[in-house]
Design a protein around this motif. Structure first.
Motif, PDB file in Angstrom:
ATOM      1  N   LYS A  82       0.843  -1.190   0.000  1.00  0.00           N
ATOM      2  CA  LYS A  82       0.000   0.000   0.000  1.00  0.00           C
ATOM      3  C   LYS A  82       0.884   1.247   0.000  1.00  0.00           C
ATOM      4  O   LYS A  82       1.822   1.355   0.801  1.00  0.00           O
ATOM      5  N   TYR A  83       0.597   2.162  -0.917  1.00  0.00           N
ATOM      6  CA  TYR A  83       1.286   3.446  -0.947  1.00  0.00           C
ATOM      7  C   TYR A  83       0.559   4.449  -0.058  1.00  0.00           C
ATOM      8  O   TYR A  83      -0.677   4.524  -0.078  1.00  0.00           O
ATOM      9  N   VAL A  86       0.082   8.612  -3.607  1.00  0.00           N
ATOM     10  CA  VAL A  86       0.338   8.465  -5.031  1.00  0.00           C
ATOM     11  C   VAL A  86       0.202   9.848  -5.643  1.00  0.00           C
ATOM     12  O   VAL A  86      -0.806  10.535  -5.427  1.00  0.00           O
ATOM     13  N   LYS A 108      -3.672   2.356  -2.031  1.00  0.00           N
ATOM     14  CA  LYS A 108      -3.155   3.653  -1.562  1.00  0.00           C
ATOM     15  C   LYS A 108      -3.998   4.162  -0.398  1.00  0.00           C
ATOM     16  O   LYS A 108      -5.148   3.742  -0.195  1.00  0.00           O
ATOM     17  N   PHE A 111      -4.575   9.455  -3.104  1.00  0.00           N
ATOM     18  CA  PHE A 111      -4.164   9.691  -4.490  1.00  0.00           C
ATOM     19  C   PHE A 111      -4.330  11.187  -4.759  1.00  0.00           C
ATOM     20  O   PHE A 111      -5.440  11.705  -4.781  1.00  0.00           O
TER      21      PHE A 111
END
Length: 368
Positions: A82-83, A86, A108, A111
């Motif tokens: 998981k970011y 982004v 994410k 974003f």
């Protein structure tokens, strides 16, 4: 430690790419994956890539469309980390990333996308159709869509009124990295600038949107009053041959210099009699902020919202030779004693730290 994903069409440092690079530098203590949809063309990201926390990934293709397919395969075979954030800044890239998030191929927390230009003024036909498809396909996944100016937000919602119901859209002015500029502006990189004597400088890609044909014609008229003045243009692009022909037709071969790409533009800005932005249309010209950091004599067309509200910048109408000529003459003849401090105050408000604070405010992130 946060995990950051930044995705770009290529590694050339235009205005949109510079913002994403600033975000990468801000997150330098976090783990960062930076993807370019084309093969490596420059070394302009190498200093960022030298950080052990940063991974630069290029795809060995010459088209961002092919690059998007390569990126899809990369994501398919990657572990689903998981970011935290982004970041994107191009409509095509945002649409692709948004679609992959909808398909749960990218995970994410936030974003954050950024509009880089006035799409619905600048493009038409099949290319505009593709951009509209990207808005429909991926923008619902965007947690925060940043517009550079109020005008940009209004233009976007006029064209796509439904977008406001699916995406949080806010205006955050472009940041500027004053620390990096200070380092570059004090570097020993004059490159023989003194040979140009007294000169006006402009910088950017040689494309119709930048209005260099207007600038050259306006300069021709300014030369009637300033015989020894030169014009120096920094940048490369498809309009170079056309501009050379115009220079020759006006008899300016000894007075106008198209010197190509220059890695460090700041000494040129600092030593000029005047810096000029002649664009017909921009999201917001980051080069204007860079010029303001170095020179108190700055002229700009009203190529983006909010430019006419910047204190000290001499304003010209877009696509208007006479108006640009008058603005240049006014700036050359003025005694801008207070402008330097006005510029400093204005630019300090646009730090990358303030940019991030506003992002976190609009995302309702508190002390995370």
């Amino acid at each position: 430690m946060k995990k950051i994903l930044i995705v770009l069409p290529n590694d050339a440092l235009g205005g949109a790419e510079q913002i994403l690079k600033m975000l990468a530098e801000y997150h330098k203590k976090d783990r960062i994956d930076i993807f370019f949809f084309k093969r490596k063309m420059t070394n302009q990201w190498e200093n960022t890539g030298n950080n052990e926390n940063v991974t630069l990934k290029y795809f060995n293709v010459g088209s961002e469309y092919l690059g998007s397919i390569c990126f899809l395969f990369e994501i398919l075979f990657k572990s689903r980390e998981k970011y935290t954030f982004v970041y994107t800044s191009h409509v095509f890239i945002t649409g692709i990333i948004g679609l992959l998030i909808r398909l749960k191929l990218i995970s994410k927390d936030y974003f954050v996308a950024r509009e880089s230009t006035l799409i619905f003024q600048r493009f038409k036909g099949f290319k505009l159709f593709l951009y509209k498809l990207m808005y429909k396909t991926g923008y619902a996944s965007v947690d925060l869509l940043i517009c550079q100016t109020v005008q940009m937000k209004m233009e976007l919602l006029k064209a796509l009124p439904w977008l406001e119901n699916s995406t949080k859209i806010e205006v955050i002015p472009n940041p500027i990295d004053l620390e990096l500029i200070l380092l570059k502006s004090t570097a020993n990189a004059n490159d023989g600038i003194e040979k140009y004597g007294d000169y006006i400088v402009s910088a950017g890609r040689l494309i119709p949107e930048k209005g260099y044909d207007i600038l050259i014609h306006a300069f021709y008229k300014v030369k009637q009053d300033y015989k020894s003045l030169k014009l120096v243009v920094l940048g490369e692009g498809k309009e170079k041959t056309s501009l050379i022909n115009q220079i020759n037709e006006l008899g300016l071969e000894e007075d106008v210099f198209l010197i190509g790409f220059v890695e460090n533009v700041y000494p040129y800005f600092r030593s000029a009699k005047l810096c000029a932005v002649s664009s017909r249309i921009e999201g917001f010209p980051n080069v204007l902020l860079q010029m303001m950091s170095q020179n108190k004599n700055v002229v700009s067309t009203k190529c983006a919202g909010g430019i006419d509200e910047i204190p000290g910048v001499c304003i010209a109408e877009t696509d208007d030779v006479e108006s640009l000529k008058e603005a240049i003459l006014k700036s050359l003849n003025s005694q801008n004693c207070k402008v330097g401090s006005e510029f400093d105050i204005f630019l300090k408000e646009r730090s990358i730290d303030n940019f991030i604070v506003k992002i976190e405010y609009f995302l309702n992130i508190h002390n995370q």
